[in-house]
Design a protein around this motif. Structure first.
Motif, PDB file in Angstrom:
ATOM      1  N   TYR A 116       0.745  -1.168  -0.025  1.00 13.42           N
ATOM      2  CA  TYR A 116       0.197   0.175  -0.090  1.00 13.42           C
ATOM      3  C   TYR A 116       0.884   1.193   0.026  1.00 13.42           C
ATOM      4  CZ  TYR A 116      -4.618  -2.292   1.024  1.00 13.42           C
ATOM      5  OH  TYR A 116      -5.570  -3.035   0.953  1.00 13.42           O
ATOM      6  N   TYR A 122       0.561   5.371   0.940  1.00 14.73           N
ATOM      7  CA  TYR A 122      -0.288   6.494   1.350  1.00 14.73           C
ATOM      8  C   TYR A 122       0.614   7.519   1.506  1.00 14.73           C
ATOM      9  CZ  TYR A 122      -4.374   4.220   3.261  1.00 14.73           C
ATOM     10  OH  TYR A 122      -5.749   3.257   3.639  1.00 14.73           O
ATOM     11  N   ARG A 167       0.647  -4.928   4.093  1.00 16.55           N
ATOM     12  CA  ARG A 167      -0.385  -5.258   4.946  1.00 16.55           C
ATOM     13  C   ARG A 167      -1.110  -6.617   4.440  1.00 16.55           C
ATOM     14  NH1 ARG A 167      -5.751  -1.626   4.349  1.00 16.55           N
ATOM     15  NH2 ARG A 167      -6.875  -1.902   6.149  1.00 16.55           N
ATOM     16  N   SER A 212      -4.055  -9.173   3.856  1.00 14.89           N
ATOM     17  CA  SER A 212      -5.294  -8.890   3.269  1.00 14.89           C
ATOM     18  C   SER A 212      -6.381  -8.630   4.271  1.00 14.89           C
ATOM     19  CB  SER A 212      -5.877  -9.718   2.399  1.00 14.89           C
ATOM     20  OG  SER A 212      -5.837 -11.174   2.866  1.00 14.89           O
ATOM     21  N   TYR A 225     -11.033   3.921  13.346  1.00 16.14           N
ATOM     22  CA  TYR A 225      -9.455   3.975  13.786  1.00 16.14           C
ATOM     23  C   TYR A 225      -8.974   5.204  14.474  1.00 16.14           C
ATOM     24  CZ  TYR A 225     -10.234   0.385  10.327  1.00 16.14           C
ATOM     25  OH  TYR A 225     -10.691  -0.445   9.135  1.00 16.14           O
ATOM     26  N   TYR A 264      -5.259   6.723  15.575  1.00 12.90           N
ATOM     27  CA  TYR A 264      -3.733   6.736  15.519  1.00 12.90           C
ATOM     28  C   TYR A 264      -3.308   8.067  16.127  1.00 12.90           C
ATOM     29  CZ  TYR A 264      -4.508   3.352  11.657  1.00 12.90           C
ATOM     30  OH  TYR A 264      -4.706   2.316  10.856  1.00 12.90           O
ATOM     31  N   PHE A 311      -0.971   3.088  15.481  1.00 12.98           N
ATOM     32  CA  PHE A 311      -2.219   2.477  15.514  1.00 12.98           C
ATOM     33  C   PHE A 311      -2.521   2.627  17.186  1.00 12.98           C
ATOM     34  CE2 PHE A 311      -6.239  -0.245  15.371  1.00 12.98           C
ATOM     35  CZ  PHE A 311      -5.985  -1.023  16.389  1.00 12.98           C
ATOM     36  N   TYR A 342      -9.169   0.350  17.486  1.00 14.02           N
ATOM     37  CA  TYR A 342     -10.093  -0.035  16.161  1.00 14.02           C
ATOM     38  C   TYR A 342     -11.546  -0.238  16.559  1.00 14.02           C
ATOM     39  CZ  TYR A 342     -12.179  -3.467  13.026  1.00 14.02           C
ATOM     40  OH  TYR A 342     -13.130  -4.452  12.088  1.00 14.02           O
ATOM     41  N   ALA A 352     -12.937  -3.680  18.877  1.00 16.20           N
ATOM     42  CA  ALA A 352     -12.401  -4.793  18.245  1.00 16.20           C
ATOM     43  C   ALA A 352     -11.004  -5.183  18.766  1.00 16.20           C
ATOM     44  CB  ALA A 352     -12.652  -4.904  16.982  1.00 16.20           C
ATOM     45  N   ASP A 353     -10.100  -4.195  18.877  1.00 13.72           N
ATOM     46  CA  ASP A 353      -8.790  -4.164  19.205  1.00 13.72           C
ATOM     47  C   ASP A 353      -8.168  -2.758  19.722  1.00 13.72           C
ATOM     48  OD1 ASP A 353      -5.816  -5.109  17.194  1.00 13.72           O
ATOM     49  OD2 ASP A 353      -6.168  -4.513  19.213  1.00 13.72           O
ATOM     50  N   SER A 367      -5.399  -2.863  21.476  1.00 15.49           N
ATOM     51  CA  SER A 367      -3.981  -3.407  21.739  1.00 15.49           C
ATOM     52  C   SER A 367      -2.843  -2.130  21.513  1.00 15.49           C
ATOM     53  CB  SER A 367      -3.417  -4.343  20.827  1.00 15.49           C
ATOM     54  OG  SER A 367      -3.343  -4.067  19.455  1.00 15.49           O
ATOM     55  N   GLY A 386     -10.543  -4.559   6.886  1.00 20.99           N
ATOM     56  CA  GLY A 386      -9.909  -5.337   5.715  1.00 20.99           C
ATOM     57  C   GLY A 386      -9.491  -4.466   4.632  1.00 20.99           C
ATOM     58  N   ARG A 387      -8.715  -5.174   3.910  1.00 24.55           N
ATOM     59  CA  ARG A 387      -7.952  -4.491   2.916  1.00 24.55           C
ATOM     60  C   ARG A 387      -8.636  -3.681   1.872  1.00 24.55           C
ATOM     61  NH1 ARG A 387      -7.798  -5.991  -2.159  1.00 24.55           N
ATOM     62  NH2 ARG A 387      -8.445  -7.916  -2.498  1.00 24.55           N
ATOM     63  N   ALA A 388      -9.935  -4.421   1.584  1.00 25.22           N
ATOM     64  CA  ALA A 388     -10.799  -3.991   0.408  1.00 25.22           C
ATOM     65  C   ALA A 388     -11.291  -2.639   0.841  1.00 25.22           C
ATOM     66  CB  ALA A 388     -11.939  -5.070  -0.019  1.00 25.22           C
ATOM     67  N   TYR A 389     -11.424  -2.050   2.003  1.00 27.92           N
ATOM     68  CA  TYR A 389     -11.750  -0.990   2.245  1.00 27.92           C
ATOM     69  C   TYR A 389     -10.894   0.187   2.736  1.00 27.92           C
ATOM     70  CZ  TYR A 389     -15.770  -4.183   2.295  1.00 27.92           C
ATOM     71  OH  TYR A 389     -16.597  -5.152   2.016  1.00 27.92           O
ATOM     72  N   GLU A 390     -10.928   1.163   1.998  1.00 33.75           N
ATOM     73  CA  GLU A 390      -9.675   2.131   2.398  1.00 33.75           C
ATOM     74  C   GLU A 390     -10.158   2.861   3.430  1.00 33.75           C
ATOM     75  OE1 GLU A 390      -7.728   0.365   0.281  1.00 33.75           O
ATOM     76  OE2 GLU A 390      -6.911   2.164   1.283  1.00 33.75           O
ATOM     77  N   GLN A 391      -8.935   3.475   4.277  1.00 36.79           N
ATOM     78  CA  GLN A 391      -9.264   4.402   5.441  1.00 36.79           C
ATOM     79  C   GLN A 391      -9.176   5.485   5.260  1.00 36.79           C
ATOM     80  OE1 GLN A 391      -6.934   3.055   8.907  1.00 36.79           O
ATOM     81  NE2 GLN A 391      -7.114   0.772   8.260  1.00 36.79           N
ATOM     82  N   PHE A 402      -8.831   9.377   6.395  1.00 36.08           N
ATOM     83  CA  PHE A 402      -8.169  10.052   7.817  1.00 36.08           C
ATOM     84  C   PHE A 402      -8.990  11.476   7.776  1.00 36.08           C
ATOM     85  CE2 PHE A 402      -4.882   7.444   9.381  1.00 36.08           C
ATOM     86  CZ  PHE A 402      -4.605   6.259   8.612  1.00 36.08           C
TER      87      PHE A 402
END
Lengths: 110, 115
Positions: free
Chosen positions: A34, A36, A91, A93, B33, B35, B45, B48, B55-56, B58, B99-104, B106
């Motif tokens: 990726y 950014y 990253r 998947s 998310y 950060y 990070f 999330y 969910a996380d 950490s 997941g990777r298919a969904y862009e974050q 910001f």
């Protein structure tokens, strides 16, 4: 442990192509590359991503070597507004986290 | 459409004080998310959310940090007994799903300065 290695900085002339390298020699088969970027005082912005094929969108092109150990982000015609920090991220998947390194500070000069 | 917004854009507080940082994600985005970005470094990070639940978490540095998202939309990052080392830009991102298919996407961040 950093998964990617990028040069800390690079300059580019306005109107010329900018080629940003990234090394990811330990990349796994299910990990994507990726890119950014973060313009000053803004949040990071998604550019492009790929697995093994080269990818192109309206912002940039991503060239991934056949062994996937490195990649190059190409900004075809850099403008002053492309001045930013560019992050190369590896990253998995289904991983929701983005793990940013220090990135490459790209300065486009007129 | 409207992007991710964060308020305030800047916050200066004294050591030991409590602060709340707010994030308004893009409408319809289920994943959110947080950060943290220190000067000269990339974002790190923190936590999330998928819907209302964390969910996380950490990445939260210690128990002085806490975040909520009670209705699955707006989120608040809360920092108790602030320390000078908490000074950083706090970034929020959202995505349609995880997941990777969904862009974050910001937000612009909140710059926190602890004096």
């Amino acid at each position: 442990d950093a998964k990617t290695t990028q040069p800390p900085s690079m300059d580019c002339a306005e109107g010329r192509a900018a080629n940003l390298p990234c090394n990811h020699s330990t990349i796994s088969g299910n990990e994507y590359v990726y890119w950014y970027r973060q313009i000053h005082s803004q949040g990071p912005q998604y550019i492009i991503h790929g697995l093994k094929n080269n990818e192109t969108n309206e912002m940039a092109s991503l060239i991934i070597t056949e062994d996937r150990k490195s990649s190059t982000l190409i900004l075809p015609h850099a403008t002053l507004r492309d001045t930013a920090v560019y992050y190369c991220i590896v990253r998995v998947s289904d991983d929701y986290k983005l793990s940013f390194g220090a990135g490459t500070t790209v300065t486009v000069r007129a | 459409g409207a992007g991710v917004s964060q308020t305030p854009s800047n916050k200066v507080t004294e050591k030991g004080k409590y602060v709340e940082l707010r994030c308004d994600p893009i409408s319809g985005h289920t994943a959110l998310y947080w950060y943290r970005q220190s000067l000269g470094q990339g974002p790190e990070f923190l936590i999330y959310f998928q819907g209302t639940g964390a969910a996380d978490d950490s990445g939260l540095p210690n128990d002085r940090f806490f975040a909520v998202r009670p209705e699955g939309s707006v989120s608040t990052l809360k920092i108790q007994r602030t320390e000078r080392g908490d000074s950083a830009v706090y970034l929020c991102a959202s995505s349609l799903n995880s997941g990777r298919a969904y862009e974050q996407y910001f937000g612009p961040g909140t710059r926190l300065t602890v004096t």
